[in-house]
Scaffold this motif. Structure first.
Motif: not given
Length: 222
Positions: A89, A213, A216-217
């Motif tokens: 990730d 991203h 998401r993190l």
């Protein structure tokens, strides 16, 4: 054994946080590439070709610095205690960050080839496109800073603003391409301006991908 897993999990979180701090340095450099591109466009608008080329050279130099920061983050990730999904990730995130600077450099190279001043309507819409990019990059930088502070709500709010910028850039690309097609340009200038319009919109796409991203993190880190 449970205590050991907790310690390793905590260490992994600390190392992920370290990568995010490095990402903050990277986005600062990436914002410089965007700023230099904006300065190149402003110089072109003013008819100052020397200043335009000087700013384009700065875009290239700043992109190289950003690339070095990317490899530093990759080296950090390769030796950390993160489990594979978390490492992947973060790797996708830092790679997405670097693509912003890469795409900005590509747009700058296209601008360098445009020597004849396009009609004012084309130039005006190029300026608007770059203004959207600058705004999106600034909000992405603030989203990363919020993530480093563990301010998830603020980071997600800023990511939503980045997404709105991306939608605005999509609309602006259509306006710019329409202006380019209506202008009486030589074949080479028409091709360059059309490709520049595509490249400018691609920068905001890259910015939006990086913000995805971050979302998401942040969600996974809750």
């Amino acid at each position: 054994m449970k205590g050991t897993r907790n310690i390793l999990g905590w260490l992994g979180m600390e190392e992920a946080h370290s990568v995010m701090r490095e990402a903050e340095l990277h986005i600062q450099e990436t914002c410089k590439t965007v700023t230099y591109l904006s300065e190149a466009v402003a110089a072109f608008l003013a008819g100052n070709l020397n200043a335009k080329m000087a700013a384009i050279i700065q875009v290239k130099e700043s992109e190289r610095v950003a690339d070095k920061l990317l490899w530093k983050m990759i080296e950090e990730l390769s030796g950390q205690l993160l489990v594979p999904p978390d490492r992947e990730d973060l790797l996708r995130f830092v790679t997405a960050l670097d693509k912003i600077a890469d795409t900005t450099n590509k747009a700058a190279r296209l601008l360098a080839f445009i020597e004849n001043r396009p009609p004012d309507e084309v130039l005006r819409n190029i300026v608007i496109s770059v203004q959207i990019i600058v705004r999106g990059a600034d909000m992405l930088r603030e989203a990363i800073r919020a993530a480093v502070r563990n301010d998830t709500a603020k980071a997600l709010q800023l990511c939503a603003e980045v997404e709105r910028c991306e939608h605005e850039a999509d609309d602006q690309k259509r306006v710019l391409i329409s202006a380019v097609l209506r202008a009486r340009l030589e074949a080479a200038d028409l091709l360059l301006c059309y490709n520049l319009a595509e490249a400018l919109e691609s920068i905001t796409d890259r910015i939006d991908t990086a913000s995805d991203h971050i979302k998401r993190l942040n969600v996974k880190g809750r």
